[in-house]
Design a protein around this motif. Structure first.
Motif, short mmCIF file in Angstrom:
data_model
loop_
_atom_site.label_atom_id
_atom_site.label_comp_id
_atom_site.label_asym_id
_atom_site.label_seq_id
_atom_site.Cartn_x
_atom_site.Cartn_y
_atom_site.Cartn_z
N GLY A 48 1.34 1.45 -2.50
CA GLY A 48 2.52 0.61 -2.72
C GLY A 48 3.37 0.40 -1.49
O GLY A 48 4.45 -0.18 -1.58
N HIS A 78 0.09 2.44 -7.75
CA HIS A 78 -0.37 1.38 -8.64
C HIS A 78 -1.90 1.35 -8.68
O HIS A 78 -2.54 1.59 -7.67
N ARG A 129 -1.84 -5.82 -8.32
CA ARG A 129 -1.54 -4.72 -9.25
C ARG A 129 -2.10 -5.03 -10.62
O ARG A 129 -1.95 -6.15 -11.11
#
Length: 86
Positions: free
Chosen positions: A15, A67, A78
């Motif tokens: 992320g 994620h 994502r």
């Protein structure tokens, strides 16, 4: 992410933005031969992790993974971020 969300064969991102961003594939969950503790083996797929292999504790991998991601065309997206068309 929680340990329950992590599955072998799936891809995860830290992320981060810019040069520190990375994608890893959880390759294997195995017991350490010496200690018997669970170890997560991963393959670096993109970004700072690309072409690297490694292993860590389940807790370390879960902290790193922010994620689950999937490659669509040439872009990592994502999982679960689908925005419905209006």
């Amino acid at each position: 992410m929680s340990l329950d969300e992590l599955e072998v064969g799936f891809f995860y991102s830290n992320g981060a933005y810019g040069r520190t961003w990375g994608v890893r594939q959880l390759a294997e969950i195995a017991a350490d031969a010496k200690t018997g503790e669970m170890i997560y083996h991963y393959k670096g797929i993109a970004g700072t992790c690309r072409r690297k292999k490694g292993y860590c504790s389940p807790a370390e991998f879960a902290r790193w993974a922010k994620h689950q991601v999937v490659l669509l065309e040439n872009d990592w997206k994502r999982v679960g971020d689908d925005t419905p068309d209006n």
